[in-house]
Design a protein around this motif. Sequence first.
Motif: not given
Length: 464
Positions: A228-232
């Motif tokens: 669910g986390i697309e970008r860090i």
Amino acid sequence: MKESPKKFFLRTYGCQMNELDSEVMAGILQKRGLERTEEESEADLLLYNTCWVRELAARKVMGKLGKLGTSPKKNAIIGVTGCMANAKGGKLFEKLPHLDFVLGTNNIQDLNAVLDEVLLGKQAVRVDPLFKEELDYEGAQRENGLKAYVSIIRGCDKFCTYCCVPYTRGKEVSRPAASIVSEVKKLAEQGFKEICLLGQNVNSYGKDQPEWNIRFHDLLCLLDQIPGIERIRFMTSHPVDITRELMEAIRDLPSVCEFVHFPLQAGSNRILKKMHRIYTKEQYFEKVALLREIVPDVHLGTDMIVGFPTETEEEFLETYEAMEEIEYSTAFLFAYSPRSGTPAKRWVDDVKEEVKEDRLHRLLRLHNRIVTKQRNQALGSSVEVLVDKVAKDPLYLRGRTRGWVQCIFPGDPSLIGTLQTIKIESFSHQTLIGTLQSCEFKSGAKGIPMFAGSSTSALPKICL
Ligand code: SF4
């Protein structure tokens, strides 16, 4: 005796760390039953989360706090938090006797206790030099349901001679990885798509806790696996702590964006030494070359200070040449101003203000030329954009590329929160302007969603 407050007003000054601290404080107050208001005049609790890094910002806040002493709001509970609270502590009461409490950056968790003291009729001050207790990040009232700041390390051990942070925020204290992972998992469940890991020097993560046996790149690996986390993203970095392992993590981990804030500060080795930056220009350039070899499409950001005490024209030109050579996509450029409590404050601020201004303007003009060149090079290319809001022109949507460049394009608000591929057609100042290449509707149909009547002919002309 003050009455128990019902509504609070909270203003944030300064950096992203302060923004996150404000979100945590808003969460604590809402849990206590207070309602947030954007109208200062409606509130019976006024909180100012302050910055001490820039002279001008600090002066503005002092002016604002001073005026509150003569305004009808002086009967409200008034609190000062943030770096000014750390720097000045209880001394703030001498100049501003109408303040009710002073709460340092390492004492956010004491907000309820401090309010209780004020309700008993006391003036309260809590400014511990070291961060000790985990904050209730999960209760934080996030401003945005798509992108969240996540604190991973607080404080700084570097002691650059111009900077007050090690004295205001204290020594580096890393947050346990399990707590960070748990928070990010919950953010993903709530629908957040992008996280930005925060710290004064995120690359130092884990150094203060060698027994944990985990460093910044290991933490990135753990977070990259969270569905669910697309970008860090992460900020900010100290060049000395940017390692090959981190560069490889940026290359290999799909969610880690190709943007590194890599602050040079100055191009002259003598000035770098005087700033106590603990690297030479040559070592810095070597790291940039290695990063570009490992991550060829990386975007770089920097901070630069001109007019540091004793800086000569030749030394400024070394900063100018570094900017020319590295071609940063983002640059925060400053004319030096001394900060209380720092070693540099004791030195004569001998570069005249007009010389500082002239150097700053030359550097800004150079950076504008570099950005224009980069935007021209982007024409015709396709970029991935995380759509975060409707732009100022409501026919357009707005988002950022992986390289942290702002991009707008005509589209339907139902695309907010999604990743889209945008073909770059033009730009205006720093913002890229493009069109949707293709997208998949929820129904599964493919197409280019636009409002009736909007068309690419409405795109602004290229701005050179
Ligand atoms: S590394 Fe950054 S936060 Fe730390 S002392 Fe230097 S400028 Fe300040």
